[in-house]
Design a protein around this motif. Structure first.
Motif, short mmCIF file in Angstrom:
data_model
loop_
_atom_site.label_atom_id
_atom_site.label_comp_id
_atom_site.label_asym_id
_atom_site.label_seq_id
_atom_site.Cartn_x
_atom_site.Cartn_y
_atom_site.Cartn_z
N ALA A 211 2.32 -1.61 7.02
CA ALA A 211 3.33 -2.29 6.19
C ALA A 211 3.38 -1.62 4.82
CB ALA A 211 3.02 -3.78 6.06
N ALA A 212 3.40 -0.28 4.83
CA ALA A 212 3.37 0.49 3.58
C ALA A 212 4.60 0.21 2.74
CB ALA A 212 3.27 1.98 3.90
N ARG A 213 4.40 0.16 1.44
CA ARG A 213 5.52 -0.02 0.51
C ARG A 213 6.21 1.30 0.25
NH1 ARG A 213 9.52 -1.48 -0.97
NH2 ARG A 213 10.14 -2.67 -2.81
N LEU A 214 5.48 2.41 0.42
CA LEU A 214 6.03 3.73 0.11
C LEU A 214 5.31 4.77 0.95
CD1 LEU A 214 7.96 5.28 -1.89
CD2 LEU A 214 5.94 5.57 -3.35
N LEU A 215 6.08 5.74 1.45
CA LEU A 215 5.53 6.89 2.16
C LEU A 215 5.78 8.12 1.28
CD1 LEU A 215 4.44 8.53 4.54
CD2 LEU A 215 6.70 8.35 5.62
N VAL A 216 4.73 8.84 0.94
CA VAL A 216 4.82 9.99 0.05
C VAL A 216 4.49 11.25 0.84
CG1 VAL A 216 4.01 11.06 -2.09
CG2 VAL A 216 4.10 8.55 -1.90
N VAL A 217 5.41 12.21 0.83
CA VAL A 217 5.18 13.47 1.54
C VAL A 217 5.53 14.63 0.62
CG1 VAL A 217 5.59 12.51 3.83
CG2 VAL A 217 7.51 13.46 2.53
N SER B 107 0.86 -1.18 0.00
CA SER B 107 0.00 0.00 0.00
C SER B 107 0.89 1.23 0.00
CB SER B 107 -0.93 0.02 1.22
OG SER B 107 -0.18 0.13 2.42
N ILE B 108 0.27 2.38 -0.28
CA ILE B 108 0.99 3.65 -0.25
C ILE B 108 0.37 4.53 0.82
CG2 ILE B 108 1.45 5.77 -1.55
CD1 ILE B 108 1.67 4.11 -4.07
N LEU B 109 1.22 5.15 1.60
CA LEU B 109 0.77 6.08 2.63
C LEU B 109 1.20 7.48 2.22
CD1 LEU B 109 -0.28 6.94 5.45
CD2 LEU B 109 1.98 6.32 6.36
N THR B 110 0.27 8.42 2.27
CA THR B 110 0.63 9.81 2.02
C THR B 110 -0.03 10.68 3.08
OG1 THR B 110 0.73 11.58 0.35
CG2 THR B 110 -1.31 10.30 0.46
N ALA B 111 0.52 11.86 3.27
CA ALA B 111 0.02 12.74 4.31
C ALA B 111 -0.21 14.12 3.74
CB ALA B 111 1.03 12.81 5.46
N ALA C 233 0.23 18.31 -4.53
CA ALA C 233 1.15 17.61 -5.42
C ALA C 233 1.49 16.22 -4.90
CB ALA C 233 2.43 18.43 -5.60
N ALA C 234 1.77 16.10 -3.61
CA ALA C 234 2.12 14.80 -3.04
C ALA C 234 0.94 13.85 -3.10
CB ALA C 234 2.59 14.96 -1.59
N ILE C 235 -0.26 14.34 -2.84
CA ILE C 235 -1.44 13.49 -2.87
C ILE C 235 -1.70 12.99 -4.30
CG2 ILE C 235 -3.91 13.37 -2.42
CD1 ILE C 235 -3.52 15.60 -0.37
N ALA C 236 -1.57 13.91 -5.27
CA ALA C 236 -1.78 13.52 -6.66
C ALA C 236 -0.75 12.48 -7.09
CB ALA C 236 -1.71 14.75 -7.56
N ARG C 237 0.50 12.66 -6.70
CA ARG C 237 1.55 11.70 -7.07
C ARG C 237 1.27 10.34 -6.43
NH1 ARG C 237 4.19 11.01 -11.17
NH2 ARG C 237 4.95 13.17 -11.16
N ALA C 238 0.88 10.35 -5.16
CA ALA C 238 0.57 9.10 -4.49
C ALA C 238 -0.60 8.40 -5.17
CB ALA C 238 0.26 9.36 -3.01
N VAL D 293 9.75 12.24 -1.58
CA VAL D 293 9.53 13.64 -1.26
C VAL D 293 9.15 14.36 -2.56
CG1 VAL D 293 10.51 15.76 -0.31
CG2 VAL D 293 11.17 13.53 0.65
N VAL D 294 7.94 14.87 -2.62
CA VAL D 294 7.40 15.46 -3.85
C VAL D 294 7.59 16.97 -3.82
CG1 VAL D 294 5.32 15.80 -5.23
CG2 VAL D 294 5.73 13.60 -4.11
N LYS D 295 8.21 17.49 -4.86
CA LYS D 295 8.48 18.92 -4.95
C LYS D 295 7.79 19.58 -6.14
CE LYS D 295 12.88 18.95 -2.54
NZ LYS D 295 14.15 19.69 -2.42
#
Length: 291
Positions: free
Chosen positions: A106-112, A4-8, A17-22, A142-144
């Protein structure tokens, strides 16, 4: 448990931007997307003093509002989201709570995101980023930049140690259609001391050239071993590692930088390595960090 992917989000205007990428990555892999907001312990106390509401009443109202906003966001970016996708409101220090939730899921990726208010603004400065990435049990993206479709071209920095190899494999797992650019930054051990000892510049240059040739040989072996396309761009460069990564990402028109933890010792584990932090601070491209 499935990946799964976790974003905040801090729900600021810059957090999208981070939410859209996730959402793009989750949709591409059919993975659940978990969207979270962290309420810092001091926020409700400040609002209570300002509004004069009872703590419990204020807390319930605020959390209900946040949950509604998160649900609307999730529906807008992932209208066909996996049934396991969900939203969460967390209470505590953001870096600690996100790392804990990533472990629980058990997230595969954390997107911030690297822009926003509070925690996300501090992320740009390095210390919060270091704490989050150090504590995260999974890779951190890390999304910029605003998401514009899938990543097309990723620069993967490698020193041939296991973390860098894991970073390359993660990149291929997440982005099977993206072009890979491999960069090995050549460090000449004791070069400064050799210069101080007045060792001839020709000898230092020859030593550097030998190191670059060895790096290219290792890159070719890596391409063959990992089954990468034969025409994969392979670069060896000499100089400051972080600066090389940033400059080559621009020169090669890459929209993602991928780094593993630089170094294997306990000091590097604590500091994350100055290379990683400098790239996070100075690059205007998204950065994927694999520890």
């Amino acid at each position: 448990m499935n990946p799964s992917i976790l974003t905040a989000t801090d729900l600021s205007e810059h957090a999208g931007a981070a939410i859209a990428r996730a959402g793009t990555l989750a949709a591409a892999h059919g993975w659940p997307l978990n969207l979270s907001h962290v309420i810092h312990p001091g926020l409700l106390e400040s609002l209570q003093a300002l509004l004069g509401l009872a703590p419990q009443e204020l807390g319930e109202q605020h959390e209900a509002t946040i949950r509604q906003q998160l649900a609307e966001l999730l529906a807008s970016i992932s209208p066909h989201a996996d049934t396991a996708s969900h939203c969460a409101v967390l209470h505590g220090k953001p870096a600690d709570m996100l790392a804990h939730q990533a472990r629980e899921l058990a997230a595969r990726l954390l997107v911030v995101g690297a822009h926003g208010q509070g925690f996300f603004n501090a992320l740009r400065l390095g210390s919060t980023a270091a704490r989050l990435i150090r504590r995260s049990p999974c890779p951190v993206l890390v999304v910029k930049q605003a998401a514009a479709g899938n990543y097309r071209r990723a620069l993967v920095a490698t020193d041939f140690f296991p973390p860098a190899l894991a970073a390359l494999r993660l990149t291929r797992e997440l982005l099977p259609d993206a072009e890979i650019v491999l960069l090995h930054a050549v460090e000449t051990p004791f070069e400064g001391k050799m210069q101080h000892a007045s060792i001839a510049g020709e000898l230092i240059d020859r030593y550097r050239q030998d190191a670059e040739r060895e790096g290219l040989t290792k890159l070719r072996e890596l391409v063959a071993r990992e089954g990468l396309p034969a025409d994969t761009v392979q670069l060896t460069r000499h100089g400051d590692i972080a600066r090389l990564i940033i400059d080559e990402a621009e020169a090669q028109n890459c929209d993602l930088i991928v780094v593993g933890k630089h170094g294997l010792g306990p000091i590097e584990d604590f500091l994350l390595g100055s290379t990683t932090l400098n790239v996070l601070r100075e690059s205007n491209r998204d950065v994927l960090v694999h520890l």
